[in-house]
Write an enzyme that holds these catalytic residues in place. Sequence first.
Site, mmCIF file in Angstrom:
data_model
loop_
_atom_site.group_PDB
_atom_site.id
_atom_site.type_symbol
_atom_site.label_atom_id
_atom_site.label_comp_id
_atom_site.label_asym_id
_atom_site.label_seq_id
_atom_site.Cartn_x
_atom_site.Cartn_y
_atom_site.Cartn_z
ATOM 1 N N GLU A 338 0.966 -1.076 -0.176
ATOM 2 C CA GLU A 338 -0.083 0.043 0.021
ATOM 3 C C GLU A 338 0.979 1.195 0.073
ATOM 4 O O GLU A 338 0.552 2.423 -0.603
ATOM 5 C CB GLU A 338 -0.855 -0.015 0.965
ATOM 6 N N TYR A 412 -1.961 -7.635 -11.116
ATOM 7 C CA TYR A 412 -1.218 -7.675 -10.018
ATOM 8 C C TYR A 412 -0.072 -8.822 -10.326
ATOM 9 O O TYR A 412 0.982 -8.209 -10.530
ATOM 10 C CB TYR A 412 -1.938 -8.300 -8.823
#
Length: 550
Positions: A338, A412
């Site tokens: 993140e 991803y």
Amino acid sequence: MKLSFSLAGAVILGWLCCTPALAQKNSTFTKQDTLRGSITPERAWWDLTHYNLQVSVNPADSTIRGTNTIHYKVLEPKQVLQIDLQPPMRIEKITQNGKPQQVRQDGNAWFVQLSETQQKGSINSVEVHYGGKPQVSENPPWSGGITWKRDQNGNPFVANSNQGDGASLWWPCKDHMYDEPDSMKISVTVPEKLMDVSNGRLRKVVQNSDGTKTYHWAVVNPINNYGVNISIGDYVTFSEKYKGEKGELDCSYYVLRDNLGKAKEQFEQVPLMLKAFEHWFGPYPFYEDGFKLVEVPYLGMEHQSAVTYGNKYKNGYLGRDLSGSGWGMKFDYIIIHEAGHEWFANNITYKDAADMWIHESFTTYSENLYVDYHFGKKAASEYVIGIRRNIRNDAPIIGTYNVNQPGSGDMYPKGANMLHNLRQLTKDDEKWRSILRGLSKEFYHQTVTTQQIEDYLSQHIGHNLKPVFDQYLRDVRIPKLEYQQDGSKLKYKWSNVVTGFDMPVRVFLNGKETWLEPTTTWKELNGIKKNTTVKVDDNFYITSGKVAAK
């Protein structure tokens, strides 16, 4: 989150869910999808310059009420302006210079008929009054909305998560990624025993006479809508200063009071993250706003300068290694992933949700670079190769444009491995590092398209990468290197590929490194020894196989 399924299943679900709306791919889109996902005429004529968001959050009845003053520059003299706010939230009135304006609602879009003539070049504003009970997130952060929870001491614990579904779930805004305000003020009123943590720096806290406090935050950098956040809880805080490339960076941490000891230990990874990412990507993009890590009642999100955290103070992804290599247990996935989004999502931001790979591929690849910096190149390769087991090749990575539709969750693991391919093609790790740092500088605080990123990488790597991007971003097939041996001759070509695919590849012939430049037609390498062993470098995300001569 149910944990009874297999690790591979958990990982696949996690990547699916971490990309909003992927599980509900549409073949038919609605007018609302277009209003949400396109640059409509009612958006195009004005340039967002500043938000002043003032809200009161009441955990007792799960309501949010307030105003947002939207400042903008007139690019073309039009009179109808689109603002977005999703039911069950409602706009109560909109004013300009104190005068009420006519408003027409069409689903999530609200069209404001401005009574004053909008002069090209002028700076104007509208004040939007709104309120209601916002949508509750059923599965945060993967479904959008507000999470209303309580901590173990019974105190309200509240946070938003709305990537994909849109910030307009809880506050009125120009809810399209192409346009960002240059700065923002966020003022949040909460019960006095609680604290709000939002983006940027805390300017002041005001004690109100009704048993509430108002926390005034200010962001001095551009910020995307979904990155705006409220995190509300019985927080305690601690801080440190990181000596980075642009001087001292203020790092502040907000956690539930019972978790302070665990947080002080686990968050020691933040300076390690900053050191690795500044090395690879260049300076942290928001020194002026500082860096915060904030505990929330869900897994985590990349809220700009206020990254949210809920990984239970464990290494890995909730204590699991996404790669199966062992290296994924050397770091806290949420802290690293993140925070990586500060460079790719918050600094460099996609214009259209179809290009979400720009956020997620680079940030997943950042995990590999973190491992590289702290544990070495071999460990990093093992990590990124390991996450291939989660690639599904179910749909293209690039989604559908102008309808707020991202592509496959393969953005991803597959996107990260595509970038790992490009590192190999660069053939020079320092050059690759300069290319990544150059991206951060070239597109600093900008919204971008896939084409801009493709062109930049092709130019600086020195190879036309269009077929490579077409293969990995717009196709679901895995390239296959086919080869034949005939005495001292090795024949080879690509199959299972898009037209024009010509990616060079490193192979080992009897253990000796050799670069081949295959195309979709047979090429030959002469002078090899009979029965030479051919092994493709594992760092390339391809398949290979010996085929019989026809």
